[in-house]
Design a protein around this motif. Structure first.
Motif, PDB file in Angstrom:
ATOM      1  N   GLY A 167     -20.784  45.720  53.558  1.00 34.87           N
ATOM      2  CA  GLY A 167     -19.510  45.724  52.832  1.00 34.87           C
ATOM      3  C   GLY A 167     -18.472  44.834  53.478  1.00 34.87           C
ATOM      4  O   GLY A 167     -17.783  44.066  52.796  1.00 34.87           O
ATOM      5  N   ARG A 168     -18.357  44.929  54.808  1.00 37.54           N
ATOM      6  CA  ARG A 168     -17.388  44.074  55.511  1.00 37.54           C
ATOM      7  C   ARG A 168     -17.731  42.600  55.322  1.00 37.54           C
ATOM      8  O   ARG A 168     -16.845  41.764  55.122  1.00 37.54           O
ATOM      9  CB  ARG A 168     -17.362  44.418  56.997  1.00 37.54           C
ATOM     10  CG  ARG A 168     -16.584  45.674  57.321  1.00 37.54           C
ATOM     11  CD  ARG A 168     -16.369  45.838  58.810  1.00 37.54           C
ATOM     12  NE  ARG A 168     -17.616  45.898  59.567  1.00 37.54           N
ATOM     13  CZ  ARG A 168     -18.299  47.021  59.819  1.00 37.54           C
ATOM     14  NH1 ARG A 168     -17.836  48.179  59.391  1.00 37.54           N
ATOM     15  NH2 ARG A 168     -19.409  46.989  60.520  1.00 37.54           N
ATOM     16  N   ARG A 174     -24.768  49.735  55.452  1.00 42.56           N
ATOM     17  CA  ARG A 174     -23.926  49.534  54.278  1.00 42.56           C
ATOM     18  C   ARG A 174     -22.492  49.184  54.661  1.00 42.56           C
ATOM     19  O   ARG A 174     -21.809  48.472  53.932  1.00 42.56           O
ATOM     20  CB  ARG A 174     -23.978  50.751  53.356  1.00 42.56           C
ATOM     21  CG  ARG A 174     -23.305  51.973  53.897  1.00 42.56           C
ATOM     22  CD  ARG A 174     -23.319  53.113  52.878  1.00 42.56           C
ATOM     23  NE  ARG A 174     -22.529  54.203  53.349  1.00 42.56           N
ATOM     24  CZ  ARG A 174     -23.003  55.400  53.644  1.00 42.56           C
ATOM     25  NH1 ARG A 174     -24.280  55.654  53.486  1.00 42.56           N
ATOM     26  NH2 ARG A 174     -22.202  56.339  54.077  1.00 42.56           N
ATOM     27  N   GLU A 175     -22.020  49.665  55.822  1.00 41.22           N
ATOM     28  CA  GLU A 175     -20.674  49.320  56.278  1.00 41.22           C
ATOM     29  C   GLU A 175     -20.603  47.861  56.699  1.00 41.22           C
ATOM     30  O   GLU A 175     -19.656  47.147  56.359  1.00 41.22           O
ATOM     31  CB  GLU A 175     -20.248  50.235  57.417  1.00 41.22           C
ATOM     32  CG  GLU A 175     -20.050  51.676  56.989  1.00 41.22           C
ATOM     33  CD  GLU A 175     -19.830  52.623  58.153  1.00 41.22           C
ATOM     34  OE1 GLU A 175     -20.051  52.229  59.319  1.00 41.22           O
ATOM     35  OE2 GLU A 175     -19.446  53.780  57.887  1.00 41.22           O
ATOM     36  N   PRO A 210     -23.603  51.484  63.792  1.00 41.99           N
ATOM     37  CA  PRO A 210     -22.955  51.247  62.495  1.00 41.99           C
ATOM     38  C   PRO A 210     -23.948  51.480  61.365  1.00 41.99           C
ATOM     39  O   PRO A 210     -25.157  51.316  61.548  1.00 41.99           O
ATOM     40  CB  PRO A 210     -22.556  49.778  62.572  1.00 41.99           C
ATOM     41  CG  PRO A 210     -23.560  49.174  63.503  1.00 41.99           C
ATOM     42  CD  PRO A 210     -23.883  50.255  64.503  1.00 41.99           C
ATOM     43  N   GLU A 232     -16.113  50.063  46.386  1.00 39.61           N
ATOM     44  CA  GLU A 232     -16.842  51.057  47.178  1.00 39.61           C
ATOM     45  C   GLU A 232     -17.927  50.405  48.026  1.00 39.61           C
ATOM     46  O   GLU A 232     -18.174  50.829  49.156  1.00 39.61           O
ATOM     47  CB  GLU A 232     -17.424  52.132  46.263  1.00 39.61           C
ATOM     48  CG  GLU A 232     -16.356  53.028  45.683  1.00 39.61           C
ATOM     49  CD  GLU A 232     -16.900  54.110  44.776  1.00 39.61           C
ATOM     50  OE1 GLU A 232     -17.975  53.919  44.175  1.00 39.61           O
ATOM     51  OE2 GLU A 232     -16.250  55.160  44.688  1.00 39.61           O
ATOM     52  N   GLU A 246     -24.363  52.647  48.881  1.00 38.80           N
ATOM     53  CA  GLU A 246     -25.572  51.964  49.349  1.00 38.80           C
ATOM     54  C   GLU A 246     -26.124  51.214  48.138  1.00 38.80           C
ATOM     55  O   GLU A 246     -26.842  51.780  47.317  1.00 38.80           O
ATOM     56  CB  GLU A 246     -26.577  52.997  49.850  1.00 38.80           C
ATOM     57  CG  GLU A 246     -27.807  52.413  50.489  1.00 38.80           C
ATOM     58  CD  GLU A 246     -27.573  52.068  51.943  1.00 38.80           C
ATOM     59  OE1 GLU A 246     -27.911  50.931  52.306  1.00 38.80           O
ATOM     60  OE2 GLU A 246     -27.060  52.904  52.686  1.00 38.80           O
ATOM     61  N   GLU A 259     -17.766  47.299  49.223  1.00 35.20           N
ATOM     62  CA  GLU A 259     -17.046  46.601  50.291  1.00 35.20           C
ATOM     63  C   GLU A 259     -16.516  47.554  51.361  1.00 35.20           C
ATOM     64  O   GLU A 259     -16.394  47.177  52.521  1.00 35.20           O
ATOM     65  CB  GLU A 259     -15.885  45.789  49.712  1.00 35.20           C
ATOM     66  CG  GLU A 259     -16.323  44.554  48.963  1.00 35.20           C
ATOM     67  CD  GLU A 259     -15.149  43.693  48.522  1.00 35.20           C
ATOM     68  OE1 GLU A 259     -13.980  44.119  48.676  1.00 35.20           O
ATOM     69  OE2 GLU A 259     -15.396  42.585  48.018  1.00 35.20           O
ATOM     70  N   ARG A 260     -16.190  48.772  50.986  1.00 34.62           N
ATOM     71  CA  ARG A 260     -15.697  49.755  51.954  1.00 34.62           C
ATOM     72  C   ARG A 260     -16.826  50.523  52.637  1.00 34.62           C
ATOM     73  O   ARG A 260     -16.571  51.383  53.474  1.00 34.62           O
ATOM     74  CB  ARG A 260     -14.734  50.735  51.271  1.00 34.62           C
ATOM     75  CG  ARG A 260     -13.421  50.074  50.893  1.00 34.62           C
ATOM     76  CD  ARG A 260     -12.450  51.035  50.240  1.00 34.62           C
ATOM     77  NE  ARG A 260     -12.924  51.385  48.905  1.00 34.62           N
ATOM     78  CZ  ARG A 260     -12.959  52.619  48.406  1.00 34.62           C
ATOM     79  NH1 ARG A 260     -12.538  53.634  49.112  1.00 34.62           N
ATOM     80  NH2 ARG A 260     -13.403  52.838  47.181  1.00 34.62           N
ATOM     81  N   GLY A 261     -18.087  50.202  52.285  1.00 32.36           N
ATOM     82  CA  GLY A 261     -19.223  50.869  52.908  1.00 32.36           C
ATOM     83  C   GLY A 261     -19.457  52.273  52.401  1.00 32.36           C
ATOM     84  O   GLY A 261     -20.112  53.075  53.057  1.00 32.36           O
ATOM     85  N   ARG A 262     -18.937  52.586  51.222  1.00 27.55           N
ATOM     86  CA  ARG A 262     -19.082  53.934  50.658  1.00 27.55           C
ATOM     87  C   ARG A 262     -20.343  54.078  49.820  1.00 27.55           C
ATOM     88  O   ARG A 262     -20.815  55.181  49.609  1.00 27.55           O
ATOM     89  CB  ARG A 262     -17.891  54.285  49.769  1.00 27.55           C
ATOM     90  CG  ARG A 262     -16.563  54.081  50.405  1.00 27.55           C
ATOM     91  CD  ARG A 262     -16.142  55.262  51.174  1.00 27.55           C
ATOM     92  NE  ARG A 262     -14.810  54.975  51.720  1.00 27.55           N
ATOM     93  CZ  ARG A 262     -14.185  55.786  52.496  1.00 27.55           C
ATOM     94  NH1 ARG A 262     -14.725  56.914  52.819  1.00 27.55           N
ATOM     95  NH2 ARG A 262     -13.015  55.450  52.977  1.00 27.55           N
TER      96      ARG A 262
END
Length: 115
Positions: free
Chosen positions: A28-29, A24-25, A21, A58, A65, A60-63
């Motif tokens: 965000g989660r 950043r993802e 994983p 963005e 950094e 929170e969605r891991g888009r």
């Protein structure tokens, strides 16, 4: 001329392993979960953090950094301790399905530092 090297996509892993994983993802989660558990709205948390709702979405969605300053602003807006957040993110990465423990790495658990 230079040789063209093939790009190894991050999801190209052994068939029996989940892809690693992105940090950043997981971050965000974890931030989204904290916000939702508090019943907070995205726009309100973003306003308190001093960032746009779009940017927080963005993150929170891991888009995106986010910088350490942005992470501190969001955790402050959520009233979440930064150390607790980082522990939760590390735990989320460790708990991923199909995770394979690398020999020589410490098992998950509390970290004790000598003074």
């Amino acid at each position: 001329m230079a040789d063209i090297l093939p790009f190894q996509h991050r999801h190209a892993t052994a068939p029996d392993r989940e892809p690693e994983p992105l940090w950043r993802e997981a971050l965000g989660r974890t931030l989204r979960t904290a916000r939702e558990e508090q019943g907070g709205r995205l726009v309100d948390v973003a306003d308190r953090a001093g960032i746009s709702p779009q940017y927080l979405s963005e993150i929170e969605r891991g888009r995106k950094e986010p910088s350490s300053e942005m992470i501190a602003a969001v955790t402050g807006a959520l009233g979440v301790d930064l150390a607790d957040l980082l522990t939760d993110v590390a735990g989320a990465v460790r708990r991923r399905p199909g995770a394979v423990r690398t020999p020589g790495r410490r098992p998950a658990g509390p970290v004790l530092l000598a003074a």
